[in-house]
Scaffold this motif. Structure first.
Motif, PDB file in Angstrom:
ATOM      1  N   UNK A  89      44.139  61.875  45.919  1.00 39.13           N
ATOM      2  CA  UNK A  89      45.409  61.482  45.311  1.00 39.13           C
ATOM      3  C   UNK A  89      46.265  62.703  44.990  1.00 39.13           C
ATOM      4  N   UNK A  90      45.649  63.719  44.398  1.00 37.50           N
ATOM      5  CA  UNK A  90      46.390  64.927  44.019  1.00 37.50           C
ATOM      6  C   UNK A  90      46.974  65.637  45.236  1.00 37.50           C
ATOM      7  N   UNK A  91      46.253  65.618  46.342  1.00 37.10           N
ATOM      8  CA  UNK A  91      46.709  66.341  47.524  1.00 37.10           C
ATOM      9  C   UNK A  91      47.657  65.520  48.397  1.00 37.10           C
ATOM     10  N   UNK A  92      47.775  64.224  48.128  1.00 34.99           N
ATOM     11  CA  UNK A  92      48.542  63.341  49.014  1.00 34.99           C
ATOM     12  C   UNK A  92      50.024  63.693  49.086  1.00 34.99           C
ATOM     13  N   UNK A  93      50.564  64.293  48.049  1.00 32.61           N
ATOM     14  CA  UNK A  93      52.000  64.614  48.088  1.00 32.61           C
ATOM     15  C   UNK A  93      52.255  66.118  48.181  1.00 32.61           C
ATOM     16  N   UNK A  94      51.284  66.855  48.719  1.00 35.34           N
ATOM     17  CA  UNK A  94      51.479  68.288  48.934  1.00 35.34           C
ATOM     18  C   UNK A  94      51.514  68.556  50.426  1.00 35.34           C
ATOM     19  N   UNK A  95      52.163  69.617  50.789  1.00 37.56           N
ATOM     20  CA  UNK A  95      52.230  70.003  52.186  1.00 37.56           C
ATOM     21  C   UNK A  95      51.970  71.498  52.327  1.00 37.56           C
ATOM     22  N   UNK A  96      50.708  71.907  52.110  1.00 35.42           N
ATOM     23  CA  UNK A  96      50.420  73.338  52.257  1.00 35.42           C
ATOM     24  C   UNK A  96      50.612  73.799  53.699  1.00 35.42           C
ATOM     25  N   UNK A  97      50.942  75.075  53.865  1.00 36.51           N
ATOM     26  CA  UNK A  97      51.120  75.627  55.208  1.00 36.51           C
ATOM     27  C   UNK A  97      49.842  75.474  56.025  1.00 36.51           C
ATOM     28  N   UNK A  98      48.696  75.604  55.362  1.00 34.58           N
ATOM     29  CA  UNK A  98      47.401  75.409  56.006  1.00 34.58           C
ATOM     30  C   UNK A  98      46.581  74.488  55.125  1.00 34.58           C
ATOM     31  N   UNK A  99      46.038  73.451  55.717  1.00 36.11           N
ATOM     32  CA  UNK A  99      45.167  72.515  54.997  1.00 36.11           C
ATOM     33  C   UNK A  99      44.092  72.074  55.978  1.00 36.11           C
ATOM     34  N   UNK A 100      42.875  72.585  55.777  1.00 37.00           N
ATOM     35  CA  UNK A 100      41.776  72.313  56.711  1.00 37.00           C
ATOM     36  C   UNK A 100      40.591  71.701  55.978  1.00 37.00           C
ATOM     37  N   UNK A 101      39.921  70.777  56.613  1.00 38.23           N
ATOM     38  CA  UNK A 101      38.654  70.243  56.124  1.00 38.23           C
ATOM     39  C   UNK A 101      37.572  70.749  57.059  1.00 38.23           C
ATOM     40  N   UNK A 102      36.538  71.331  56.476  1.00 39.74           N
ATOM     41  CA  UNK A 102      35.455  71.905  57.255  1.00 39.74           C
ATOM     42  C   UNK A 102      34.159  71.193  56.889  1.00 39.74           C
ATOM     43  N   UNK A 103      33.587  70.503  57.853  1.00 40.89           N
ATOM     44  CA  UNK A 103      32.296  69.853  57.650  1.00 40.89           C
ATOM     45  C   UNK A 103      31.209  70.889  57.884  1.00 40.89           C
ATOM     46  N   UNK A 104      30.291  70.996  56.917  1.00 39.18           N
ATOM     47  CA  UNK A 104      29.234  72.012  57.023  1.00 39.18           C
ATOM     48  C   UNK A 104      27.875  71.345  56.868  1.00 39.18           C
ATOM     49  N   UNK A 105      26.925  71.695  57.730  1.00 36.15           N
ATOM     50  CA  UNK A 105      25.611  71.052  57.696  1.00 36.15           C
ATOM     51  C   UNK A 105      24.635  71.680  56.715  1.00 36.15           C
ATOM     52  N   UNK A 117      39.937  83.129  60.090  1.00 35.30           N
ATOM     53  CA  UNK A 117      40.514  84.063  61.062  1.00 35.30           C
ATOM     54  C   UNK A 117      41.362  83.331  62.102  1.00 35.30           C
ATOM     55  N   UNK A 118      40.919  82.147  62.531  1.00 31.56           N
ATOM     56  CA  UNK A 118      41.711  81.347  63.476  1.00 31.56           C
ATOM     57  C   UNK A 118      43.075  81.004  62.886  1.00 31.56           C
ATOM     58  N   UNK A 119      43.091  80.597  61.616  1.00 31.34           N
ATOM     59  CA  UNK A 119      44.374  80.245  60.977  1.00 31.34           C
ATOM     60  C   UNK A 119      45.270  81.470  60.816  1.00 31.34           C
ATOM     61  N   UNK A 120      44.662  82.600  60.472  1.00 29.13           N
ATOM     62  CA  UNK A 120      45.462  83.827  60.369  1.00 29.13           C
ATOM     63  C   UNK A 120      46.131  84.138  61.712  1.00 29.13           C
ATOM     64  N   UNK A 121      45.356  84.083  62.782  1.00 31.32           N
ATOM     65  CA  UNK A 121      45.921  84.364  64.119  1.00 31.32           C
ATOM     66  C   UNK A 121      46.993  83.354  64.487  1.00 31.32           C
ATOM     67  N   UNK A 122      46.770  82.082  64.172  1.00 31.94           N
ATOM     68  CA  UNK A 122      47.750  81.040  64.500  1.00 31.94           C
ATOM     69  C   UNK A 122      49.072  81.259  63.768  1.00 31.94           C
ATOM     70  N   UNK A 123      49.004  81.935  62.621  1.00 31.71           N
ATOM     71  CA  UNK A 123      50.209  82.216  61.842  1.00 31.71           C
ATOM     72  C   UNK A 123      50.665  83.672  61.993  1.00 31.71           C
ATOM     73  N   UNK A 124      50.131  84.344  63.022  1.00 24.79           N
ATOM     74  CA  UNK A 124      50.482  85.736  63.293  1.00 24.79           C
ATOM     75  C   UNK A 124      50.279  86.630  62.066  1.00 24.79           C
ATOM     76  N   UNK A 125      49.142  86.411  61.404  1.00 21.92           N
ATOM     77  CA  UNK A 125      48.792  87.186  60.209  1.00 21.92           C
ATOM     78  C   UNK A 125      47.440  87.850  60.425  1.00 21.92           C
ATOM     79  N   UNK A 126      47.058  88.753  59.526  1.00 15.46           N
ATOM     80  CA  UNK A 126      45.792  89.467  59.653  1.00 15.46           C
ATOM     81  C   UNK A 126      45.030  89.423  58.327  1.00 15.46           C
ATOM     82  N   UNK A 127      43.812  89.911  58.350  1.00 17.11           N
ATOM     83  CA  UNK A 127      42.983  89.953  57.144  1.00 17.11           C
ATOM     84  C   UNK A 127      43.687  90.728  56.027  1.00 17.11           C
ATOM     85  N   UNK A 128      44.416  91.757  56.397  1.00 18.50           N
ATOM     86  CA  UNK A 128      45.129  92.564  55.391  1.00 18.50           C
ATOM     87  C   UNK A 128      46.208  91.761  54.671  1.00 18.50           C
TER      88      UNK A 128
END
Length: 191
Positions: A89-105, A117-128
């Motif tokens: 509910x809290x997140x339903x009316x937000x639009x972050x630049x990046x919003x990912x769900x990661x399923x982990x076993x 790192x994938x998201x950084x590259x997709x946004x032409x950004x770096x770790x720095x």
């Protein structure tokens, strides 16, 4: 580059099974609304949001983890695997630049640094360009600490904060033990 630094929230396993389900937790029940408000506020402030979900198969009880913790939980596709309603509910009316769900076993997501790192590259950004990580969720003493350590290993020069008031451990004592361990490993503990 004149773009501002990126703050990345890692919201760990805020799933029904860890709040009111198979592994119900009174501390999580007491702070899930606050956690959801914090996530919403951070998303609105421009943080990148990564949500992890503990994800197990139907044969969980036959896995190594299941033999050590014989409580079927977060079975993929079942209701307890879903994110908490308060968070949805809290997140339903937000639009972050990046919003990912990661399923982990498993407890810590070894794929999380690669996803970041994938998201950084997709946004032409770096770790720095990362100002810091902010980590919170459930359970402090298992999945929160595991993901924090994975990120510390992958991003050794990046500040990592643990939002302690948005975490809950299996017990209050194990929650505090995990916070103490993370502080010893040079995480900043926010209360």
């Amino acid at each position: 580059m004149s773009e501002s630094k990126i703050i990345i929230d890692i919201v760990v396993d805020v799933q029904k099974d860890f709040i009111t389900g198979a592994l119900a937790n009174e501390q999580a029940q007491a702070n899930v609304a606050h956690l959801a408000q914090t996530a919403q506020s951070h998303a609105r402030a421009g943080h990148w949001m990564f949500f992890t979900r503990d994800t197990h198969p139907d044969n969980y009880l036959q896995t190594r983890e299941g033999r050590h913790l014989p409580v079927a939980h977060c079975i993929q596709g079942e209701d307890g695997w879903n994110l908490a309603a308060e968070l949805e509910t809290a997140m339903s009316d937000t639009e972050p630049a990046v919003c990912r769900i990661i399923d982990k076993p498993t407890f810590g997501s070894y794929m999380l640094p690669g996803d970041i790192l994938d998201e950084l590259m997709a946004h032409n950004r770096s770790v720095e360009d990362i100002e810091k990580f902010v980590i919170y969720g459930y359970c402090t003493d298992i999945c929160v600490i595991s993901n924090a350590m994975v990120l510390r290993a992958a991003f050794p020069e990046t500040e990592i904060e643990i939002q302690a008031d948005c975490c809950a451990g299996v017990t209050p004592q194990s929650h505090q033990t995990a916070l103490d361990a993370m502080q010893a490993c040079q995480f900043t503990i926010l209360k």
